[in-house]
Design a protein around this motif. Sequence first.
Motif, short mmCIF file in Angstrom:
data_model
loop_
_atom_site.label_atom_id
_atom_site.label_comp_id
_atom_site.label_asym_id
_atom_site.label_seq_id
_atom_site.Cartn_x
_atom_site.Cartn_y
_atom_site.Cartn_z
N PRO A 201 -15.94 4.27 -1.08
CA PRO A 201 -14.63 3.91 -0.53
C PRO A 201 -14.39 4.52 0.84
N ASN A 202 -13.45 3.96 1.54
CA ASN A 202 -13.01 4.57 2.79
C ASN A 202 -12.07 5.72 2.49
N SER A 203 -11.72 6.48 3.51
CA SER A 203 -10.81 7.61 3.35
C SER A 203 -9.43 7.11 2.91
N PRO A 204 -8.89 7.65 1.79
CA PRO A 204 -7.55 7.23 1.36
C PRO A 204 -6.49 7.47 2.43
N ARG A 205 -6.60 8.57 3.16
CA ARG A 205 -5.63 8.86 4.21
C ARG A 205 -5.69 7.82 5.32
N TYR A 206 -6.89 7.41 5.69
CA TYR A 206 -7.02 6.39 6.73
C TYR A 206 -6.44 5.07 6.25
N LEU A 207 -6.68 4.71 4.99
CA LEU A 207 -6.17 3.45 4.44
C LEU A 207 -4.65 3.44 4.41
N ALA A 216 -5.88 2.31 -0.81
CA ALA A 216 -5.92 3.77 -0.78
C ALA A 216 -5.80 4.34 -2.19
N CYS A 217 -4.92 3.75 -2.99
CA CYS A 217 -4.74 4.20 -4.36
C CYS A 217 -6.02 4.00 -5.18
N LYS A 218 -6.66 2.86 -5.00
CA LYS A 218 -7.91 2.58 -5.72
C LYS A 218 -9.03 3.52 -5.25
N ALA A 219 -9.05 3.81 -3.94
CA ALA A 219 -10.07 4.73 -3.41
C ALA A 219 -9.90 6.12 -4.01
N LEU A 220 -8.64 6.59 -4.11
CA LEU A 220 -8.38 7.91 -4.67
C LEU A 220 -8.70 7.94 -6.17
N GLU A 221 -8.42 6.84 -6.84
CA GLU A 221 -8.76 6.76 -8.27
C GLU A 221 -10.27 6.81 -8.46
N PHE A 222 -11.00 6.13 -7.60
CA PHE A 222 -12.47 6.15 -7.67
C PHE A 222 -13.00 7.56 -7.47
N LEU A 223 -12.44 8.28 -6.49
CA LEU A 223 -12.94 9.61 -6.14
C LEU A 223 -12.53 10.69 -7.15
N ARG A 224 -11.36 10.55 -7.77
CA ARG A 224 -10.86 11.59 -8.68
C ARG A 224 -11.09 11.24 -10.16
N GLY A 225 -11.31 9.97 -10.44
CA GLY A 225 -11.45 9.55 -11.83
C GLY A 225 -10.16 8.96 -12.35
N GLU A 233 -1.33 13.29 -6.15
CA GLU A 233 -1.98 13.56 -4.87
C GLU A 233 -1.70 12.43 -3.89
N TYR A 234 -1.75 11.20 -4.39
CA TYR A 234 -1.50 10.04 -3.53
C TYR A 234 -0.09 10.10 -2.95
N ASN A 235 0.91 10.41 -3.77
CA ASN A 235 2.30 10.48 -3.30
C ASN A 235 2.47 11.59 -2.27
N ARG A 236 1.80 12.72 -2.48
CA ARG A 236 1.90 13.82 -1.53
C ARG A 236 1.29 13.44 -0.18
N ILE A 237 0.15 12.77 -0.22
CA ILE A 237 -0.49 12.33 1.02
C ILE A 237 0.39 11.32 1.75
N GLU A 238 0.93 10.37 1.01
CA GLU A 238 1.77 9.33 1.62
C GLU A 238 3.02 9.93 2.24
N LEU A 239 3.62 10.92 1.57
CA LEU A 239 4.80 11.58 2.11
C LEU A 239 4.48 12.32 3.39
N SER A 240 3.34 12.99 3.41
CA SER A 240 2.93 13.73 4.59
C SER A 240 2.71 12.80 5.78
N ILE A 241 2.07 11.67 5.52
CA ILE A 241 1.78 10.72 6.60
C ILE A 241 3.05 10.07 7.11
N SER A 242 3.95 9.70 6.20
CA SER A 242 5.19 9.03 6.62
C SER A 242 6.10 9.97 7.42
N SER A 243 5.99 11.28 7.17
CA SER A 243 6.83 12.23 7.89
C SER A 243 6.34 12.49 9.32
#
Length: 491
Positions: A201-207, A216-225, A233-243
């Motif tokens: 997958p590509n970087s979830p943060r880049y997606l 991005a959600c599917k990429a993170l699921e693939f990487l973490r299980g 983790e996805y919500n925390r990343i999305e919040l950081s990027i949106s801010s």
Amino acid sequence: MLFKIKEVVYSYYFLFFIHSNARLYLAVFSAVLGNFNFGYALVYPSPVIPQLKNSDNPQLRMDTEQIAWFGSIFTLGAAAGGLGAMLLNDLIGRKLSIMVSAVPSTVGYIVMGGAQATWMLHLGRFLTGIAGGMTAASIPVYISEISHPKVRGALGSCPQITAVFGALSLYALGLVVPWQWLAVVGEIPALLMLLLLCFMPNSPRYLIICGKQEQACKALEFLRGPDSDFMTEYNRIELSISSQGRIRWSDLTTPFYYKPILISIVMRFLQQMTGITPILVYLEPIFHKTDVFLEPKYDAALVGAIRLLSVVIAASLMDKAGRKALLYTSGFLMFLATLTMNMYSHTTPCPSGNVTGTVLPTDLIAQQGEAAFNTITLIPLISTMVFIFGYALGWGPITWLLMSEILPLGARGVASGLCVGVSWLTAFVLSHVFIHVVETYGLFVPFLFFSVVCVVNIIFTAVCVPETRNRSLEEIENYFRTGRSFTIIDT
């Protein structure tokens, strides 16, 4: 009974692959094959220069100036590749940028493998340098963005480990394989990397930055299980990027942006100023000049093995000892090694003549035979091993890791390319000048310079480098945003 045993084994394997970091490790392995190729290509001149110096083909025989270009033009290509990655990292993503690097790498090795003139060797080196610069700018960012804090330090060391393993493979193959076939072998890791990354997958943060939240959600699921708490983790990343919003040129005047960018650039500059690139590129010629105990090609392979051992140790300590402790230790060991090498080369007569030469006069060979029983001839070998060990323990892997950790997400693609560009332009100047300085003044002059740089590195670590061990990328960004705290306070 045998069938039941196989069924249990396959079940445990399946559970491991689904519930552990196995797929994360596979993604990292696929990417760092580019670093293996980078390390292999960087030190390619070390065993090749002695062969070309005495080539039967006059079109391939090199003088000092041509050898200086052959050794240094890779770094010029790496600077171009790093600057190109500034655009590609944000335009097509981290993963595709790594995959694109396979093109100049493969073409470069083909050109060198079939070279009939020195210009073809230089062109091939330049093309493999472009690939090296692209991977150096893209792979650390990709790994840091797909890893979680508990393993990011160890995985962040993987680019350096595989680069070192690539260099060691080149040194080992150089003992038995002609230089043309060394180029052919270099194509394999690049092509394998290209194949494996097709399934990663590509970087979830880049997606998320690109507005592809579902991917991005599917990429993170693939990487973490699928059974992990990846949505938190996805919500925390999305919040950081949106801010953060979209970066503007005026934003670069704020400490949140300019401090981590300046730290990264200066670290990559100081990393090269230690002399690591010219030492690795001209390792065999340096040993020829210092009249070491063993034959130079075996010394080079031995140093490569020590380098690999040290980066493995660094990877195991990265998330235990911390980044700064390893940087201090690394700088101190490199200082001792370069100072010792300076004193040895200044006080001990070295073989006269061209540093790149390999055919020695009969009387000089006799002198080497007598010196074989003199323990003082071990000093250059031991000093070089300590230098390589120290570098690979800290200033080698940690500069790559810190660059990917502290750069703000909104500027990470461009800033990482800028860091790599600065790094390799510095390496080009040092690599090109090194041979001429040694020919004119001897080895003690550059090694005295390198020892002074090591002292500067220690001071810079103490004053400017933050400790990022066990910190998430969002916590590190908060440190530069607030200027005082890693802790993120939920509002």
